[in-house]
Design a protein around this motif. Sequence first.
Motif, PDB file in Angstrom:
ATOM      1  N   MET A   1       0.780  -1.131   0.062  1.00 45.57           N
ATOM      2  CA  MET A   1       0.107   0.104  -0.195  1.00 45.57           C
ATOM      3  C   MET A   1       0.995   1.299  -0.018  1.00 45.57           C
ATOM      4  O   MET A   1       1.925   1.238   0.598  1.00 45.57           O
ATOM      5  CB  MET A   1      -0.834   0.138   1.183  1.00 45.57           C
ATOM      6  CG  MET A   1      -2.076  -0.375   1.068  1.00 45.57           C
ATOM      7  SD  MET A   1      -3.359   0.014   2.540  1.00 45.57           S
ATOM      8  CE  MET A   1      -4.838  -0.549   2.101  1.00 45.57           C
ATOM      9  N   ALA A   2       0.298   2.397  -0.548  1.00 47.58           N
ATOM     10  CA  ALA A   2       1.176   3.709  -0.629  1.00 47.58           C
ATOM     11  C   ALA A   2       0.418   4.227   0.312  1.00 47.58           C
ATOM     12  O   ALA A   2      -0.611   4.172   0.651  1.00 47.58           O
ATOM     13  CB  ALA A   2       0.904   4.118  -2.105  1.00 47.58           C
ATOM     14  N   THR A   3       1.109   5.397   0.836  1.00 47.67           N
ATOM     15  CA  THR A   3       0.887   6.184   1.878  1.00 47.67           C
ATOM     16  C   THR A   3       0.657   7.602   1.245  1.00 47.67           C
ATOM     17  O   THR A   3       1.901   8.273   0.743  1.00 47.67           O
ATOM     18  CB  THR A   3       1.463   6.490   3.276  1.00 47.67           C
ATOM     19  OG1 THR A   3       1.407   4.853   3.558  1.00 47.67           O
ATOM     20  CG2 THR A   3       1.097   7.324   4.072  1.00 47.67           C
ATOM     21  N   LYS A  24     -13.467  -0.076   0.483  1.00 47.93           N
ATOM     22  CA  LYS A  24     -13.543  -0.945   1.226  1.00 47.93           C
ATOM     23  C   LYS A  24     -12.054  -0.796   2.113  1.00 47.93           C
ATOM     24  O   LYS A  24     -11.104  -0.225   1.858  1.00 47.93           O
ATOM     25  CB  LYS A  24     -13.147  -2.452   0.695  1.00 47.93           C
ATOM     26  CG  LYS A  24     -14.293  -2.647  -0.211  1.00 47.93           C
ATOM     27  CD  LYS A  24     -14.031  -3.999  -0.889  1.00 47.93           C
ATOM     28  CE  LYS A  24     -15.281  -4.311  -1.662  1.00 47.93           C
ATOM     29  NZ  LYS A  24     -14.934  -5.638  -2.529  1.00 47.93           N
ATOM     30  N   SER A  25     -12.181  -1.257   3.557  1.00 52.17           N
ATOM     31  CA  SER A  25     -11.150  -0.927   4.359  1.00 52.17           C
ATOM     32  C   SER A  25      -9.713  -1.942   3.944  1.00 52.17           C
ATOM     33  O   SER A  25      -8.524  -1.391   4.356  1.00 52.17           O
ATOM     34  CB  SER A  25     -11.352  -1.516   5.867  1.00 52.17           C
ATOM     35  OG  SER A  25     -11.667  -2.880   5.787  1.00 52.17           O
ATOM     36  N   GLU A  26      -9.666  -2.809   3.093  1.00 49.68           N
ATOM     37  CA  GLU A  26      -8.558  -3.535   2.644  1.00 49.68           C
ATOM     38  C   GLU A  26      -7.927  -2.668   1.745  1.00 49.68           C
ATOM     39  O   GLU A  26      -6.745  -2.949   1.186  1.00 49.68           O
ATOM     40  CB  GLU A  26      -8.719  -4.848   2.246  1.00 49.68           C
ATOM     41  CG  GLU A  26      -9.680  -5.181   0.999  1.00 49.68           C
ATOM     42  CD  GLU A  26     -11.313  -5.464   1.641  1.00 49.68           C
ATOM     43  OE1 GLU A  26     -11.956  -5.785   0.401  1.00 49.68           O
ATOM     44  OE2 GLU A  26     -11.468  -5.186   2.770  1.00 49.68           O
ATOM     45  N   ASP A  27      -8.712  -1.686   1.052  1.00 51.69           N
ATOM     46  CA  ASP A  27      -8.286  -0.760  -0.225  1.00 51.69           C
ATOM     47  C   ASP A  27      -7.648   0.465   0.229  1.00 51.69           C
ATOM     48  O   ASP A  27      -6.994   1.096  -0.276  1.00 51.69           O
ATOM     49  CB  ASP A  27      -9.188  -0.686  -1.094  1.00 51.69           C
ATOM     50  CG  ASP A  27      -9.750  -2.134  -1.986  1.00 51.69           C
ATOM     51  OD1 ASP A  27      -8.627  -2.826  -1.999  1.00 51.69           O
ATOM     52  OD2 ASP A  27     -10.716  -2.108  -2.272  1.00 51.69           O
ATOM     53  N   LEU A  28      -8.265   0.800   1.598  1.00 52.77           N
ATOM     54  CA  LEU A  28      -7.897   2.311   1.980  1.00 52.77           C
ATOM     55  C   LEU A  28      -8.183   2.453   3.251  1.00 52.77           C
ATOM     56  O   LEU A  28      -9.316   1.923   4.078  1.00 52.77           O
ATOM     57  CB  LEU A  28      -8.911   3.174   1.405  1.00 52.77           C
ATOM     58  CG  LEU A  28      -8.748   4.710   1.428  1.00 52.77           C
ATOM     59  CD1 LEU A  28      -8.633   5.566   0.140  1.00 52.77           C
ATOM     60  CD2 LEU A  28      -9.581   5.390   2.502  1.00 52.77           C
ATOM     61  N   GLN A  29      -7.120   3.102   4.178  1.00 51.91           N
ATOM     62  CA  GLN A  29      -7.346   3.097   5.391  1.00 51.91           C
ATOM     63  C   GLN A  29      -7.015   4.603   5.719  1.00 51.91           C
ATOM     64  O   GLN A  29      -6.087   5.312   5.248  1.00 51.91           O
ATOM     65  CB  GLN A  29      -6.067   2.217   6.137  1.00 51.91           C
ATOM     66  CG  GLN A  29      -6.343   0.733   6.115  1.00 51.91           C
ATOM     67  CD  GLN A  29      -5.203   0.130   6.869  1.00 51.91           C
ATOM     68  OE1 GLN A  29      -4.204   0.523   7.317  1.00 51.91           O
ATOM     69  NE2 GLN A  29      -5.360  -1.250   6.775  1.00 51.91           N
TER      70      GLN A  29
END
Length: 80
Positions: A1-3, A24-29
């Motif tokens: 994942m990128a931040t 979705k939480s697995e795609d974006l936090q």
Amino acid sequence: MATIKLKVSEKILDKVLWLLGQFKSEDLQIIENDGKFEADKVYAQNELRRLDSGASKSHSIDELDELLEKSIGQHENRIS
């Protein structure tokens, strides 16, 4: 994942958060800002000013190793 870090106006913050909440939480936090970034930024700027002014000096890894070896040697001689 990128931040990534976004700077968002207060007037659209709720809309941006709503939009981000659609993923979705697995795609974006969403990572809460703890203020550490700003504190680290101020610290780094102050250290850079100290280096530029000559109040502080940097050392290479080899120089640091040499300084540590000398210091350890002095303390070993005192203990023996």
